[in-house]
Design a protein around this motif. Structure first.
Motif, PDB file in Angstrom:
ATOM      1  N   ILE A  92      -2.623  -8.848  -8.032  1.00  0.00           N
ATOM      2  CA  ILE A  92      -1.124  -8.504  -8.034  1.00  0.00           C
ATOM      3  C   ILE A  92      -0.302  -9.815  -8.681  1.00  0.00           C
ATOM      4  CG2 ILE A  92       0.964  -7.919  -7.057  1.00  0.00           C
ATOM      5  CD1 ILE A  92      -1.153  -6.364  -5.291  1.00  0.00           C
ATOM      6  N   ASP A  93       0.326  -9.662  -9.741  1.00  0.00           N
ATOM      7  CA  ASP A  93       1.225 -10.692 -10.370  1.00  0.00           C
ATOM      8  C   ASP A  93       2.749 -10.117  -9.837  1.00  0.00           C
ATOM      9  OD1 ASP A  93       2.692 -12.415 -11.777  1.00  0.00           O
ATOM     10  OD2 ASP A  93       1.786 -12.289 -13.516  1.00  0.00           O
ATOM     11  N   ALA A  94       2.985 -10.908  -8.670  1.00  0.00           N
ATOM     12  CA  ALA A  94       4.050 -10.274  -8.048  1.00  0.00           C
ATOM     13  C   ALA A  94       5.582 -10.554  -8.585  1.00  0.00           C
ATOM     14  CB  ALA A  94       4.104 -10.634  -6.593  1.00  0.00           C
ATOM     15  N   CYS A  95       5.744 -11.394  -9.339  1.00  0.00           N
ATOM     16  CA  CYS A  95       6.944 -11.817 -10.091  1.00  0.00           C
ATOM     17  C   CYS A  95       6.478 -11.977 -11.741  1.00  0.00           C
ATOM     18  CB  CYS A  95       7.548 -12.931  -9.597  1.00  0.00           C
ATOM     19  SG  CYS A  95       7.551 -13.158  -7.686  1.00  0.00           S
ATOM     20  N   ALA A  96       6.062 -10.880 -12.038  1.00  0.00           N
ATOM     21  CA  ALA A  96       5.417 -11.226 -13.440  1.00  0.00           C
ATOM     22  C   ALA A  96       6.185 -11.334 -14.582  1.00  0.00           C
ATOM     23  CB  ALA A  96       4.794  -9.774 -13.819  1.00  0.00           C
ATOM     24  N   GLY A  97       7.684 -10.969 -14.717  1.00  0.00           N
ATOM     25  CA  GLY A  97       8.580 -11.224 -15.665  1.00  0.00           C
ATOM     26  C   GLY A  97       8.174 -10.458 -16.972  1.00  0.00           C
TER      27      GLY A  97
ATOM     28  N   MET B 133       0.314  -8.407   0.852  1.00  0.00           N
ATOM     29  CA  MET B 133      -0.342  -7.822   0.089  1.00  0.00           C
ATOM     30  C   MET B 133      -1.787  -8.094  -0.220  1.00  0.00           C
ATOM     31  SD  MET B 133       2.320  -6.683  -3.315  1.00  0.00           S
ATOM     32  CE  MET B 133       2.883  -8.083  -3.696  1.00  0.00           C
ATOM     33  N   VAL B 134      -1.865  -9.535   0.082  1.00  0.00           N
ATOM     34  CA  VAL B 134      -3.300 -10.073   0.252  1.00  0.00           C
ATOM     35  C   VAL B 134      -4.185  -9.523   1.364  1.00  0.00           C
ATOM     36  CG1 VAL B 134      -4.413 -12.567   0.241  1.00  0.00           C
ATOM     37  CG2 VAL B 134      -2.394 -12.146  -0.370  1.00  0.00           C
TER      38      VAL B 134
ATOM     39  N   ASN C 153     -10.853  -8.324 -19.116  1.00  0.00           N
ATOM     40  CA  ASN C 153     -10.436  -6.681 -19.110  1.00  0.00           C
ATOM     41  C   ASN C 153     -10.959  -6.040 -18.107  1.00  0.00           C
ATOM     42  OD1 ASN C 153      -8.199  -6.442 -20.769  1.00  0.00           O
ATOM     43  ND2 ASN C 153      -9.384  -5.928 -22.635  1.00  0.00           N
ATOM     44  N   LYS C 154     -11.707  -6.702 -17.113  1.00  0.00           N
ATOM     45  CA  LYS C 154     -12.450  -6.098 -15.844  1.00  0.00           C
ATOM     46  C   LYS C 154     -11.665  -6.009 -14.698  1.00  0.00           C
ATOM     47  CE  LYS C 154     -16.745  -6.824 -18.524  1.00  0.00           C
ATOM     48  NZ  LYS C 154     -17.814  -8.032 -18.196  1.00  0.00           N
ATOM     49  N   GLY C 155     -11.618  -5.105 -13.905  1.00  0.00           N
ATOM     50  CA  GLY C 155     -10.846  -5.018 -12.752  1.00  0.00           C
ATOM     51  C   GLY C 155      -9.378  -4.471 -12.795  1.00  0.00           C
ATOM     52  N   GLN C 156      -8.372  -4.809 -12.245  1.00  0.00           N
ATOM     53  CA  GLN C 156      -7.080  -4.281 -12.253  1.00  0.00           C
ATOM     54  C   GLN C 156      -5.953  -5.522 -11.970  1.00  0.00           C
ATOM     55  OE1 GLN C 156      -6.540  -0.896 -13.249  1.00  0.00           O
ATOM     56  NE2 GLN C 156      -4.653  -1.840 -13.758  1.00  0.00           N
ATOM     57  N   ILE C 157      -5.178  -5.192 -12.742  1.00  0.00           N
ATOM     58  CA  ILE C 157      -3.966  -6.251 -12.524  1.00  0.00           C
ATOM     59  C   ILE C 157      -2.618  -5.514 -12.284  1.00  0.00           C
ATOM     60  CG2 ILE C 157      -2.465  -8.189 -13.305  1.00  0.00           C
ATOM     61  CD1 ILE C 157      -5.028  -8.984 -15.274  1.00  0.00           C
TER      62      ILE C 157
ATOM     63  N   GLY D 130      -2.349  -5.478   2.153  1.00  0.00           N
ATOM     64  CA  GLY D 130      -3.600  -5.676   2.526  1.00  0.00           C
ATOM     65  C   GLY D 130      -4.580  -5.175   1.426  1.00  0.00           C
ATOM     66  N   THR D 131      -4.363  -5.185   0.065  1.00  0.00           N
ATOM     67  CA  THR D 131      -5.197  -4.442  -0.943  1.00  0.00           C
ATOM     68  C   THR D 131      -5.586  -5.403  -2.176  1.00  0.00           C
ATOM     69  OG1 THR D 131      -3.310  -3.794  -2.526  1.00  0.00           O
ATOM     70  CG2 THR D 131      -3.881  -2.168  -0.828  1.00  0.00           C
ATOM     71  N   ALA D 132      -5.029  -6.620  -2.209  1.00  0.00           N
ATOM     72  CA  ALA D 132      -5.308  -7.656  -3.237  1.00  0.00           C
ATOM     73  C   ALA D 132      -6.214  -8.686  -3.012  1.00  0.00           C
ATOM     74  CB  ALA D 132      -3.886  -7.937  -3.824  1.00  0.00           C
ATOM     75  N   ASP D 133      -7.379  -8.876  -3.691  1.00  0.00           N
ATOM     76  CA  ASP D 133      -8.148 -10.051  -3.686  1.00  0.00           C
ATOM     77  C   ASP D 133      -7.195 -11.319  -3.948  1.00  0.00           C
ATOM     78  OD1 ASP D 133     -10.626  -8.756  -3.566  1.00  0.00           O
ATOM     79  OD2 ASP D 133     -10.181  -7.599  -5.246  1.00  0.00           O
ATOM     80  N   ARG D 134      -6.352 -11.103  -5.121  1.00  0.00           N
ATOM     81  CA  ARG D 134      -5.326 -12.285  -5.323  1.00  0.00           C
ATOM     82  C   ARG D 134      -4.157 -11.785  -5.554  1.00  0.00           C
ATOM     83  NH1 ARG D 134      -9.546 -14.177  -4.102  1.00  0.00           N
ATOM     84  NH2 ARG D 134     -11.037 -15.808  -5.186  1.00  0.00           N
TER      85      ARG D 134
END
Length: 402
Positions: free
Chosen positions: A230-235, A343-344, A249-253, A294-298
């Motif tokens: 999760i990029d929480a303040c992505a702009g 979220m971590v 391109n693998k996984g989810q952002i 509680g869902t994000a690896d990073r």
């Protein structure tokens, strides 16, 4: 830069400065608008206008001291003329410059800057005092002097589509020389100022413009392909795109932001870059964060900040920032850290980052957070100072959730 004695160019400069100083507009956007609306100007004309606008914005306080008055809507020509006198340039014989006495300008300049670092380096007094308090005289003076130098143009290779060596050759074939930055794996620094957004390489999504220091933040997350990030303040997504490339391109952002228009810009950039594992989400209520707890690896928290590490790139920030804004932003940083860290997932990690060099926005924020969140521990942190790197100033801290 040698003065170009064409009145229409000076009209462009003073109109842009009027909007920056008195309409609270951003220098880069106003400059872009001015140049777009005057397509007949050649490359030398454009370079002259851009350099003069940035120089006069950067050195505003020192120029005002040399004028003997503050810049105002009715003395912008005198303000610009004073700058060229200080640069030892001969002014054109125009009525707008008749009142300027080079002798008086230099005399006032010497009297004002002699022994006064804040005026000599063109820094608002409150900002100078704040930096002095937080960093100490030697460190702060080095940073101010470095950030008064124009920022270099650095690009990041989009490794989803090419590699740095191939990109460098591609740009060279189009007439753009670059230098490899060994400490920054995907970075190239442009040898000259140029409009690289019109190149085939940019249109094909082979690179993004991104400062060298900024390019170290995504790798600091230690992401792997297949992760949920999760990029929480992505702009507009500079670091989101870098993460997508690192994850192949693998996984989810999930790119989150409170501004929908920024995320729309990110979608455009992602399409051009070939980044296919990004999903955008507007933070329009607390439910958005709650659903992702509680869902994000990073989690990357590239927090809103004073921007006191990137003044070479945004010199107009010196005159737009206020002490009140910085106090408010520190409260927002603490709230964001407290809320978004949820979220971590257990065993995951977050990176807290800013483009500031003030400990009160960086190390102090992290220590205050850790005092209230024993489930997290600080693994590593890094402060990049412009005086040490020659690039923008950034802070990053890697925190693991036990």
């Amino acid at each position: 830069m040698k003065i170009l004695p064409y009145k229409n160019l000076f009209i462009g400069i003073t109109e842009t400065l009027h909007n920056v100083f008195f309409e609270n507009k951003y220098a880069d956007r106003e400059l872009e608008k001015m140049l777009k609306s005057n397509r007949k100007w050649g490359s030398k004309d454009r370079a002259f206008i851009a350099e003069t606008v940035y120089d006069t914005v950067r050195w505003k306080r020192m120029i005002e001291a040399s004028m003997g008055k503050e810049v105002a809507p009715d003395n912008l020509w005198e303000f610009v003329g004073t700058w060229f006198v200080l640069e030892d340039e001969k002014l054109p014989f125009w009525d707008e410059f008749k009142k300027i006495s080079a002798k008086d300008v230099l005399k006032r300049n010497h009297a004002a800057t002699d022994g006064n670092f804040a005026i000599r380096e063109s820094m608002p007094q409150w900002m100078y005092d704040l930096g002095l308090k937080e960093l100490g005289k030697n460190q702060w003076h080095q940073e101010v002097e470095t950030m008064n130098l124009p920022a270099p143009t650095v690009i990041r290779t989009n490794t989803l589509k090419t590699d740095r060596k191939a990109l460098q050759k591609n740009l060279k074939d189009q007439g753009f020389l670059t230098e490899v930055l060994s400490k920054y794996p995907d970075a190239l620094e442009m040898a000259d100022k140029a409009n690289i957004f019109k190149t085939d390489a940019f249109q094909a999504g082979l690179f993004e413009v991104q400062d060298a220091g900024s390019q170290l933040i995504a790798p600091y997350l230690n992401v792997q392909p297949g992760m949920r990030v999760i990029d929480a303040c992505a702009g507009a997504g500079g670091k989101t795109l870098h993460l997508a490339a690192m994850m192949q391109n693998k996984g989810q952002i999930y790119a989150l932001d409170i501004h929908e228009w920024k995320l729309q810009e990110l979608k455009k950039r992602a399409k051009r870059a070939g980044a296919q594992n990004i999903q955008t989400k507007v933070i329009d209520s607390t439910k958005v964060i709650k659903k992702m707890e509680g869902t994000a690896d990073r989690v990357l928290i590239d927090a809103p900040c004073s921007g006191l590490g990137v003044l070479s790139r945004n010199p107009d920030s010196k005159w737009k920032l206020t002490p009140e804004f910085i106090e408010d932003i520190k409260k927002i940083q603490a709230e964001i850290l407290d809320s978004y860290s949820k979220m971590v997932k257990n065993g995951g990690a977050l990176v807290y980052a800013t483009c500031s060099i003030l400990p009160s926005e960086n190390q102090n924020q992290v220590q205050a957070f850790l005092a209230n969140h024993p489930e997290f521990k600080l693994v590593r942190e890094k402060q990049l100072f412009p005086s040490q790197t020659g690039y923008d100033g950034f802070y990053m801290a890697y925190l693991e959730k036990n």
